[in-house]
Design a protein around this motif. Sequence first.
Motif, PDB file in Angstrom:
ATOM      1  N   UNK A 138      24.695  43.325   9.323  1.00 28.20           N
ATOM      2  CA  UNK A 138      25.326  42.091   8.871  1.00 28.20           C
ATOM      3  C   UNK A 138      26.023  41.351   9.996  1.00 28.20           C
ATOM      4  N   UNK A 139      26.669  42.095  10.890  1.00 29.29           N
ATOM      5  CA  UNK A 139      27.347  41.471  12.028  1.00 29.29           C
ATOM      6  C   UNK A 139      26.329  40.847  12.983  1.00 29.29           C
ATOM      7  N   UNK A 140      25.192  41.515  13.187  1.00 27.97           N
ATOM      8  CA  UNK A 140      24.153  40.941  14.047  1.00 27.97           C
ATOM      9  C   UNK A 140      23.619  39.635  13.456  1.00 27.97           C
ATOM     10  N   UNK A 141      23.464  39.618  12.131  1.00 26.07           N
ATOM     11  CA  UNK A 141      22.982  38.388  11.512  1.00 26.07           C
ATOM     12  C   UNK A 141      24.003  37.264  11.655  1.00 26.07           C
ATOM     13  N   UNK A 142      25.286  37.608  11.598  1.00 29.81           N
ATOM     14  CA  UNK A 142      26.320  36.596  11.814  1.00 29.81           C
ATOM     15  C   UNK A 142      26.260  36.046  13.244  1.00 29.81           C
ATOM     16  N   UNK A 143      25.981  36.920  14.210  1.00 31.57           N
ATOM     17  CA  UNK A 143      25.853  36.457  15.593  1.00 31.57           C
ATOM     18  C   UNK A 143      24.689  35.469  15.704  1.00 31.57           C
ATOM     19  N   UNK A 144      23.564  35.806  15.071  1.00 25.31           N
ATOM     20  CA  UNK A 144      22.412  34.897  15.090  1.00 25.31           C
ATOM     21  C   UNK A 144      22.774  33.552  14.457  1.00 25.31           C
ATOM     22  N   UNK A 145      23.560  33.589  13.387  1.00 22.52           N
ATOM     23  CA  UNK A 145      24.000  32.345  12.759  1.00 22.52           C
ATOM     24  C   UNK A 145      24.961  31.590  13.662  1.00 22.52           C
ATOM     25  N   UNK A 146      25.840  32.326  14.355  1.00 19.02           N
ATOM     26  CA  UNK A 146      26.765  31.684  15.273  1.00 19.02           C
ATOM     27  C   UNK A 146      26.030  30.953  16.385  1.00 19.02           C
ATOM     28  N   UNK A 147      24.961  31.565  16.882  1.00 14.82           N
ATOM     29  CA  UNK A 147      24.153  30.933  17.931  1.00 14.82           C
ATOM     30  C   UNK A 147      23.553  29.618  17.434  1.00 14.82           C
ATOM     31  N   UNK A 148      23.193  29.590  16.125  1.00 13.55           N
ATOM     32  CA  UNK A 148      22.656  28.354  15.553  1.00 13.55           C
ATOM     33  C   UNK A 148      23.748  27.312  15.340  1.00 13.55           C
ATOM     34  N   UNK A 149      24.910  27.754  14.883  1.00 12.40           N
ATOM     35  CA  UNK A 149      25.995  26.823  14.548  1.00 12.40           C
ATOM     36  C   UNK A 149      26.484  26.054  15.765  1.00 12.40           C
ATOM     37  N   UNK A 150      26.641  26.736  16.913  1.00 18.83           N
ATOM     38  CA  UNK A 150      27.232  26.076  18.078  1.00 18.83           C
ATOM     39  C   UNK A 150      26.358  24.940  18.607  1.00 18.83           C
ATOM     40  N   UNK A 180      28.912  28.767   4.045  1.00 14.66           N
ATOM     41  CA  UNK A 180      28.900  28.175   5.379  1.00 14.66           C
ATOM     42  C   UNK A 180      28.113  26.865   5.380  1.00 14.66           C
ATOM     43  N   UNK A 181      26.971  26.849   4.704  1.00 17.23           N
ATOM     44  CA  UNK A 181      26.171  25.621   4.650  1.00 17.23           C
ATOM     45  C   UNK A 181      26.939  24.509   3.943  1.00 17.23           C
ATOM     46  N   UNK A 182      27.645  24.862   2.887  1.00 16.48           N
ATOM     47  CA  UNK A 182      28.470  23.876   2.182  1.00 16.48           C
ATOM     48  C   UNK A 182      29.556  23.317   3.108  1.00 16.48           C
ATOM     49  N   UNK A 183      30.159  24.208   3.872  1.00 15.77           N
ATOM     50  CA  UNK A 183      31.241  23.792   4.762  1.00 15.77           C
ATOM     51  C   UNK A 183      30.731  22.875   5.868  1.00 15.77           C
ATOM     52  N   UNK A 184      29.574  23.212   6.457  1.00 18.71           N
ATOM     53  CA  UNK A 184      29.039  22.436   7.567  1.00 18.71           C
ATOM     54  C   UNK A 184      28.287  21.196   7.100  1.00 18.71           C
ATOM     55  N   UNK A 185      27.741  21.244   5.885  1.00 17.44           N
ATOM     56  CA  UNK A 185      26.998  20.107   5.358  1.00 17.44           C
ATOM     57  C   UNK A 185      25.675  19.850   6.043  1.00 17.44           C
TER      58      UNK A 185
END
Length: 345
Positions: A138-150, A180-185
């Motif tokens: 789960x933490x690795x998937x969050x890192x992958x999402x973080x890479x996309x978010x930035x 997260x998608x709701x927050x970022x829009x």
Amino acid sequence: MAQVSLNNVRKVYPNGFEAVKPASFRIEDGEFVVLVGPSGCGKSTMLRMIAGLEDISDGALTIGDRVVNDVDPADRDIAMVFQNYALYPHMTVAKNIGYGLKNRKIPAADIAAKVQEAATMLNLTDYLDRKPSQLSGGQRQRVAMGRAIVRDPSLFLFDEPLSNLDAKLRNQMRIEIKALQRRLGVTSVYVTHDQVEAMTMADRIIVMNAGRIEQIGTPAEVYHSPASTFVASFMGAPPMNLLTGRAEAGRVRVGNVMLHQHHEDRDLTVGIRPEDIIPDSHGHLEVEVTLIEELGAHRLLHGQMQGHPLTIHVGKDHPVETGHIRAAIKPNAVSLFDPASGVRL
């Protein structure tokens, strides 16, 4: 953020295999759309065409206000989250998240600020100095999402991102991704074979089968008004009961049971959701229950009615035993389909 439009987009491979039949739909700005279907239905191919990882054979794909058929993936202003995380094992979490920004020559101070912001959003601040091997799935998937978010993309693409996680973690990550998608829009397209993910996460669902779009609608529309027997049987756990019936003299009959009004004499497939059948001593259905599945909050009763397999969904407090019972159908709970084409009538 961006709108995404597909106009008769099609994918045919050199060997002649048509992986995606002509498809047209529009994803609105900020919408979360889920492509769902069984393996081989064309959903991942559709996503890869949007990403630019697969060439489009015919049709036009528009992201924002430009046609991107011939635009490289790096120039489409998208960010993709994959099933396998695709993290660099020798880099720390912070460096993995910020790597794409470094490649784009973003100043180090700006990268650090964006990485910290994403880490805070994803509860990764305590793990920024760790390597991927020191993290849970789960933490690795969050890192992958973080890479996309930035990257601040106009479009997020998710390719079965939760399929490597256990059931409990999948449930948790479903909630986190949607929040997260709701927050970022950010406009998002999410591919999964899991109908529970589709139902719980999507603003709208696109159900695919054998390269063809079977139905586009909200989770409620797809579940309660399936456009075909395929959608009826694929969306729902357990799936809709599908019974062989016939309309005669303005009534629908399954065996010797009259169920529903209809306007013409013809053969039918009759669909009833398991939760729309209620054990009732005065009901007009006779059901032989052969197996009871105890699922904690509810029970599934499996049996037969008029020779047709039937599943009934009841609450945990509903007393029931195997053997003969009577049941009733909730009003307006019957769906009718053409038995040849499977299309809803």
